[in-house]
Design a protein around this motif. Structure first.
Motif, mmCIF file in Angstrom:
data_model
loop_
_atom_site.group_PDB
_atom_site.id
_atom_site.type_symbol
_atom_site.label_atom_id
_atom_site.label_comp_id
_atom_site.label_asym_id
_atom_site.label_seq_id
_atom_site.Cartn_x
_atom_site.Cartn_y
_atom_site.Cartn_z
ATOM 1 N N GLN A 35 -25.673 93.902 -19.386
ATOM 2 C CA GLN A 35 -24.265 92.691 -19.011
ATOM 3 C C GLN A 35 -23.864 93.034 -17.834
ATOM 4 N N ASP A 36 -23.706 91.256 -17.231
ATOM 5 C CA ASP A 36 -22.884 91.321 -15.896
ATOM 6 C C ASP A 36 -21.752 90.718 -15.295
ATOM 7 N N HIS A 37 -20.818 91.009 -15.084
ATOM 8 C CA HIS A 37 -19.871 90.215 -14.321
ATOM 9 C C HIS A 37 -20.054 89.017 -13.321
ATOM 10 N N THR A 92 -19.300 83.242 -10.101
ATOM 11 C CA THR A 92 -20.492 83.710 -9.217
ATOM 12 C C THR A 92 -21.446 83.677 -10.186
ATOM 13 N N GLY A 93 -22.723 84.087 -8.821
ATOM 14 C CA GLY A 93 -24.214 84.734 -9.239
ATOM 15 C C GLY A 93 -23.701 86.007 -10.029
ATOM 16 N N GLY A 94 -22.768 87.121 -9.941
ATOM 17 C CA GLY A 94 -22.859 87.905 -10.699
ATOM 18 C C GLY A 94 -22.300 89.158 -9.701
ATOM 19 N N LEU A 143 -38.937 86.989 -18.926
ATOM 20 C CA LEU A 143 -38.078 86.185 -19.715
ATOM 21 C C LEU A 143 -37.040 86.840 -19.674
ATOM 22 N N TYR A 144 -36.080 86.443 -19.358
ATOM 23 C CA TYR A 144 -34.178 86.982 -19.193
ATOM 24 C C TYR A 144 -33.664 85.921 -20.451
ATOM 25 N N ALA A 145 -33.422 86.720 -21.888
ATOM 26 C CA ALA A 145 -32.222 85.916 -22.552
ATOM 27 C C ALA A 145 -30.958 86.556 -22.129
ATOM 28 N N TYR A 164 -32.226 80.689 -21.231
ATOM 29 C CA TYR A 164 -33.140 81.063 -20.482
ATOM 30 C C TYR A 164 -33.322 81.805 -19.490
ATOM 31 N N ASN A 165 -33.707 82.205 -18.197
ATOM 32 C CA ASN A 165 -34.386 82.508 -17.625
ATOM 33 C C ASN A 165 -35.277 82.521 -16.845
ATOM 34 N N ALA A 166 -36.002 81.807 -15.890
ATOM 35 C CA ALA A 166 -37.389 82.239 -16.163
ATOM 36 C C ALA A 166 -38.030 83.231 -14.986
ATOM 37 N N ARG A 167 -36.779 84.162 -14.478
ATOM 38 C CA ARG A 167 -37.069 84.862 -13.616
ATOM 39 C C ARG A 167 -36.013 86.301 -14.315
ATOM 40 N N PHE A 168 -36.614 86.911 -12.952
ATOM 41 C CA PHE A 168 -35.294 88.422 -13.484
ATOM 42 C C PHE A 168 -33.996 87.829 -12.981
ATOM 43 N N GLY A 169 -33.157 89.217 -13.054
ATOM 44 C CA GLY A 169 -31.814 88.557 -13.075
ATOM 45 C C GLY A 169 -30.839 89.170 -11.918
ATOM 46 N N ASP A 170 -30.190 88.062 -11.591
ATOM 47 C CA ASP A 170 -29.783 88.877 -9.855
ATOM 48 C C ASP A 170 -28.339 88.950 -10.174
ATOM 49 N N PRO A 171 -27.743 90.234 -10.562
ATOM 50 C CA PRO A 171 -27.867 91.781 -9.624
ATOM 51 C C PRO A 171 -28.827 92.229 -11.421
ATOM 52 N N GLU A 172 -28.959 92.382 -12.138
ATOM 53 C CA GLU A 172 -29.403 92.731 -12.949
ATOM 54 C C GLU A 172 -31.003 93.189 -12.918
ATOM 55 N N THR A 173 -31.672 92.828 -11.800
ATOM 56 C CA THR A 173 -32.787 93.427 -11.106
ATOM 57 C C THR A 173 -32.422 95.329 -10.920
HETATM 58 N N1 GLY Z 1 -26.527 87.388 -12.905
HETATM 59 C C1 GLY Z 1 -27.507 86.203 -13.512
HETATM 60 C C2 GLY Z 1 -28.912 85.566 -12.637
HETATM 61 O O1 GLY Z 1 -29.496 86.239 -12.443
HETATM 62 O O2 GLY Z 1 -29.026 84.619 -13.755
#
Ligand code: GLY
Ligand code: AMP
Length: 425
Positions: free
Chosen positions: A210-212, A224-226, A267-269, A283-292
């Protein structure tokens, strides 16, 4: 094996940190990288939009795998160019990256495959959008179809706000991304993200988070991007995760293969956990930032064989990812002004002291000037700690944050609040 990692953010620093631990790795190259990534890789000023230059670099450096971090090179078809040149690449083709690049594409795929998602209408002109709006209750969600740097979503609580959002998008507020819009029903529930690796046939889950997204404490203020994240997302229970895999991720992978555009990569759902079960938000087609930055510390063993197997269609032959039970939590330090224009050039000190607490300090928008680390972007550092609970991981992360000297930056002090509140009951 030599690996080329493309990107320059905290996500790529976390990937570099993890890949550098692989016994299979000979040399790690990064482009463009950042000063943190340079601790694990040789950084190069290679332009990812110059496909021929990337192919030539791979031949020159005997690259056995290219790992594409951000979405732009994917949507730009760099994966296709590399595959055509016979270079294994972790990241989907341009056609498959439409799952992130076009919200309408994804909604149409969900409709075809019976994947649970909010009801929607796709419109390419203002009159059609006005007509469609009448069919939705408020609040209503209005999305620019294309990539809009995470800003293309408006949740309108009145007809006036909805009209203003449509005006802005059709008037080019998001450039070509707003030439088409998706209007969709507002879903209620808690959000969670689920990550899966797939080679187009075999699919394995690789953790939840989970991100903020909001800049302000209590999840307030602009997107923000997270600003921080934690993994796992306990709210996505094993039973719900199994449903999300069976009802959302696996049918998506099948539908992409059936359409002749198999999806390969991560695949980032983004999921909404509604009363009736998980529904796909995006969907995102990449790893998340900052989830990675919270997934990588939880992955047991070697990441490289997993990424290579994903790239080469042999995921069925490798051990699926295993994640430690521990929680990982990351706090983003951003430059003052972010998500608006960030203050550049502020000095960053104390990273050694912060790392000595046991935390991992991932760098994002940093640069070196005269031997001093300085801020060079919006999100500057991601400070990650692991522990038996969110409460424990977050105490450790903030202890490390407090050891960092960055007077022109800020962070949220409440990362993980939802989960910490659940833990203390
Ligand atoms: N933290 C959200 C993203 O990477 O899209
Ligand atoms: P997206 O860029 O599609 O992830 O949307 C950004 C954010 O908008 C999501 O993380 C959600 O918080 C919110 N959002 C998007 N779609 C919906 C929806 N249909 N219902 C409620 N919230 C949504």
């Amino acid at each position: 094996m030599n690996v080329l990692l493309l990107g320059s953010g905290g996500r790529e620093h976390a990937l570099a940190w993890k890949l550098a631990q692989s016994p299979l790795l000979d040399r790690l190259h990064a482009a463009p990288g950042n000063p943190g990534i340079a601790d694990h890789a040789t950084c190069h000023a290679l332009d990812a939009t110059d496909h021929a230059a990337v192919v030539a670099f791979c031949a020159d450096q005997a690259i056995g795998l290219v790992v594409i971090g951000p979405e732009a090179p994917l949507v730009d078809g760099l994966g296709d160019t590399l595959r055509a040149a016979g270079i294994p690449v972790f990241g989907p083709s341009r056609a498959a990256a439409q799952l992130e690049g076009s919200k309408g594409f994804t909604k149409d795929l969900c409709a075809r495959a019976g994947i649970p998602t909010a009801g929607y209408v796709r419109c390419t002109d203002r009159a059609a959008a006005d007509a469609a709006l009448a069919g939705f209750a408020l609040p209503v969600v209005i999305k620019a179809d294309g990539l809009a740097a995470g800003k293309g979503v408006v949740i309108a609580t009145s007809a006036t706000e909805a009209a203003a959002a449509l005006d802005m998008m059709f008037d080019g507020g998001f450039g070509a991304a707003g030439a088409a819009v998706v209007i969709e029903a507002f879903l209620t529930g808690e959000e969670a993200s689920l990550f899966a690796l797939t080679d187009g046939v075999t699919t394995v889950a690789i953790g939840s988070a989970q991100d903020h997204k909001r800049v302000g404490e209590g999840d307030t203020g602009p997107n923000t991007g997270g600003m921080g994240a934690y993994s796992p997302a306990r709210v996505l229970t094993p039973a719900l995760e199994a449903r999300a895999m069976a009802e959302i991720i696996l049918p998506t992978v099948r539908a992409m293969a059936d359409a002749g555009t198999p999806y390969s990569g991560v695949l980032y759902a983004g999921l909404m956990l509604t009363e009736s079960g998980p529904q796909l938000i995006e969907y995102n087609a990449r790893f998340g930032d900052p989830e990675t930055q919270v997934l990588m510390p939880r992955i047991e063993g070697d990441l490289l064989p997993l990424l290579l197997a994903t790239a080469t269609g042999t995921l069925a032959d490798v051990h699926p990812p295993r994640l430690v039970d521990d929680v990982a939590l990351t706090v983003v330090l951003a430059a003052d002004g972010y998500p608006g224009v960030p203050a550049r050039g502020g000095a960053i000190t104390g990273l050694d002291v912060a790392a000595a607490t046991g935390a991992l300090i991932f760098q994002a928008g940093t640069a070196e000037a005269d031997g001093q680390l300085i801020a060079a972007g919006g999100r500057v550092l991601a400070v990650t700690a692991t522990g038996a609970s969110v409460t424990a991981a977050r105490a450790m992360a903030y202890a490390a944050v407090d050891a960092v000297g960055f007077s022109t930056g800020f962070c949220r002090r409440d990362i993980g609040w939802r989960e910490a509140a659940r833990e203390t009951g």
